[in-house]
Design a protein around this motif. Structure first.
Motif, short mmCIF file in Angstrom:
data_model
loop_
_atom_site.label_atom_id
_atom_site.label_comp_id
_atom_site.label_asym_id
_atom_site.label_seq_id
_atom_site.Cartn_x
_atom_site.Cartn_y
_atom_site.Cartn_z
N TRP A 204 0.83 -1.22 0.00
CA TRP A 204 0.00 0.00 0.00
C TRP A 204 0.86 1.26 0.00
CZ3 TRP A 204 -5.51 0.70 1.71
CH2 TRP A 204 -6.24 -0.50 1.62
N VAL A 205 0.25 2.31 -0.52
CA VAL A 205 0.74 3.67 -0.30
C VAL A 205 -0.39 4.40 0.43
CG1 VAL A 205 1.33 5.87 -1.39
CG2 VAL A 205 2.23 3.73 -2.33
N PHE A 243 7.33 12.17 -0.05
CA PHE A 243 8.18 11.03 -0.33
C PHE A 243 7.78 10.43 -1.68
CE2 PHE A 243 5.77 7.05 0.44
CZ PHE A 243 4.62 7.58 1.00
N ALA A 244 8.71 9.65 -2.25
CA ALA A 244 8.52 9.16 -3.61
C ALA A 244 8.53 7.64 -3.64
CB ALA A 244 9.61 9.72 -4.53
N VAL A 245 7.74 7.08 -4.54
CA VAL A 245 7.70 5.63 -4.75
C VAL A 245 7.95 5.37 -6.23
CG1 VAL A 245 6.26 3.56 -4.60
CG2 VAL A 245 5.98 5.39 -2.91
N VAL A 254 4.19 11.49 -3.10
CA VAL A 254 3.10 11.64 -2.14
C VAL A 254 3.30 12.92 -1.33
CG1 VAL A 254 1.88 10.56 -0.22
CG2 VAL A 254 2.89 9.14 -2.01
N LEU A 255 2.29 13.77 -1.33
CA LEU A 255 2.36 15.03 -0.58
C LEU A 255 1.28 15.06 0.48
CD1 LEU A 255 2.73 17.66 -3.48
CD2 LEU A 255 4.55 16.50 -2.23
N ALA A 290 0.29 12.09 -5.67
CA ALA A 290 -0.83 11.57 -4.89
C ALA A 290 -0.97 12.49 -3.69
CB ALA A 290 -0.58 10.13 -4.45
N PHE A 291 -2.06 13.23 -3.64
CA PHE A 291 -2.38 14.03 -2.44
C PHE A 291 -3.89 14.16 -2.31
CE2 PHE A 291 -0.78 17.21 -5.63
CZ PHE A 291 -1.95 17.92 -5.88
N HIS A 292 -4.33 14.41 -1.11
CA HIS A 292 -5.74 14.21 -0.78
C HIS A 292 -6.70 15.19 -1.46
CE1 HIS A 292 -9.20 12.97 1.48
NE2 HIS A 292 -9.38 14.19 1.97
N LYS A 293 -6.35 16.46 -1.46
CA LYS A 293 -7.32 17.46 -1.94
C LYS A 293 -7.02 17.81 -3.41
CE LYS A 293 -8.19 19.62 2.55
NZ LYS A 293 -8.12 20.84 3.37
#
Ligand SMILES: [Fe+2]
Length: 423
Positions: A204-205, A243-245, A254-255, A290-293
């Motif tokens: 998962w991320v 961080f980065a995947v 991912v922010l 990938a960030f929530h908003k």
């Protein structure tokens, strides 16, 4: 979780709904039994990690490539979280790993099927109530079971796990017995129990949502899911670092944008997030954020204003985003949306339909809509329908599919570079 009468009724309800839905899939194993534990694999800031939550006080045994190794305690038990959170770094190139003899799902070098889910918890907040005991009202257990059967290579949760903030009112059967508050019982009910099959199916991320700010579900987030090391002082960090995947192209960055003010541009915040949004510029090759908003998405129009877009992040992105950013994966709006723009800007996907109350007025088609100065070239959504989405690698494109809770495809879109075309 003990096998109480409630548990048995709940499992029976899940089984009945799956049959009613005509699903031909097998049921996931029951939630972990008392004394047992939850475990998963996640991409963390410092690499791949296995984590486990145990009530026993001692971390379970683990093995990497057949060699026994010890998990270490990430966070110790306390009154609100009477569980130990354990962690184990999994080195690059590991062929197999297990916890207490149970094999872990390790990522392939190049994930080809990425499953995205978001906004999954059961809302209990003041007068805003879901019937957490009813799959019709809160279907995340079904969403997770059905999603697991698609055997993804990677799962990305775009944030908002913790929703049970206030007590279920007396005599309301739909949520009777639910825990509430930022404690282990709520996190287990909102996420770890229902997500079980999906947690085991792939690495998962985890993206942080605004429900995981320090004022809301920050304790559970910091202990269990935060991709960064547990702070030495045990306190919730108000802002997580990017961080980065490496997905073998693109790189997923991912922010944490959970505090970005939605409806008014906060200029001080915008300056900070402008720096965060430039992160991708230093990364070679294509990037997905990938960030929530989401920045330029909308669930409805109120007066002449779009609702759902983020005015602070829009200010931060006013001069554009790094040219290698092709797509943004978000949640926050309780719908599935796919959009690309007339202007040279990354495609935006919203997958916030995983369990919490849906946004009912999202337009199915919004080509030409101007959102805070940006014009939508292609815009589609499938709200209000619960579900999840997959991103499958194709020849020069990604096939994006939105599914309902039965695993029925509702909408297929093609992502090529920054452009989206839906069928
Ligand atoms: Fe949210």
């Amino acid at each position: 979780m003990s096998s109480s009468l409630f548990d048995l009724l709940w499992m029976a309800a899940r089984r009945r709904v799956l049959v009613l839905l005509g699903a031909t899939i097998a049921l996931s194993p029951p939630p972990a039994a008392a004394g047992d534990f939850h475990h998963w694999v996640q991409f963390a800031a410092e690499g791949l990690q296995a984590r486990a939550v145990t009530k026993s006080g001692a971390c379970p045994k683990a093995a990497i490539d057949g060699r026994e190794t010890a998990m270490t305690a990430r966070a110790q038990a306390d009154d609100l979280f009477p569980v130990t959170i354990c962690t184990l770094d999994i080195p690059k190139g590991a062929k197999s790993a297990a916890i207490d003899g149970r094999p872990l799902a390790l990522p392939p070098p190049r994930p080809n099927k990425i499953l995205v889910v978001g906004d999954t918890g059961c809302r209990l907040k003041g007068l805003f109530l879901q019937d957490c005991n009813s799959p019709g009202s809160w279907p995340f257990p079904l969403v997770a079971d059905v999603a697991a059967k698609l055997a993804p290579d990677l799962v990305v949760h775009v944030g908002d796990y913790y929703y049970r903030e206030s007590a279920c009112p007396l005599l309301r059967q739909g949520c009777a017995g639910s825990p509430h508050g930022d404690n282990w019982a709520s996190w287990e009910a909102d996420f770890f129990d229902p997500a079980g099959a999906l947690l085991h199916s792939a690495p998962w991320v985890f993206v942080r949502g605004n429900h995981e700010t320090c004022e809301r579900g920050g304790r559970g987030w910091t202990r269990a899911l935060d991709p960064h090391p547990f702070p030495a002082d045990g306190r919730c960090p108000p802002q997580d670092r990017p961080f980065a995947v490496d997905l073998g192209g693109p790189t997923l960055v991912v922010l944490d944008v959970t505090t970005a003010e939605d409806r008014v541009a906060n200029l001080e915040q915008a300056q900070f997030f402008k720096t965060q949004l430039s992160t991708a510029g230093a990364i070679p090759g294509p990037v997905w954020y990938a960030f929530h908003k989401p920045i330029f998405s909308s669930i409805r129009i109120s007066g002449k204003e779009t609702v759902g877009d983020n005015k602070t992040l829009a200010e931060a992105a006013r001069d554009g985003l790094p040219a290698n950013v092709e797509a943004i994966l978000s949640g926050h709006l309780h719908a599935f949306q796919a959009a690309s723009y007339v202007e040279d800007y990354p495609a935006q996907f919203v997958v916030g339909n995983g369990g919490d109350t849906l946004d009912p007025y999202t337009p199915a088609k919004f080509d030409g809509l101007v959102i805070n100065g940006l014009t939508v070239e292609r815009g589609r959504s499938t709200a209000p329908i619960f579900g999840f989405a997959t991103f499958e690698r194709g020849d020069g494109e990604w096939l994006v599919t939105d599914y309902d809770v039965q695993g029925k495809p509702l909408l297929r879109c093609h992502l090529r570079g920054r452009k989206v075309e839906c069928e």
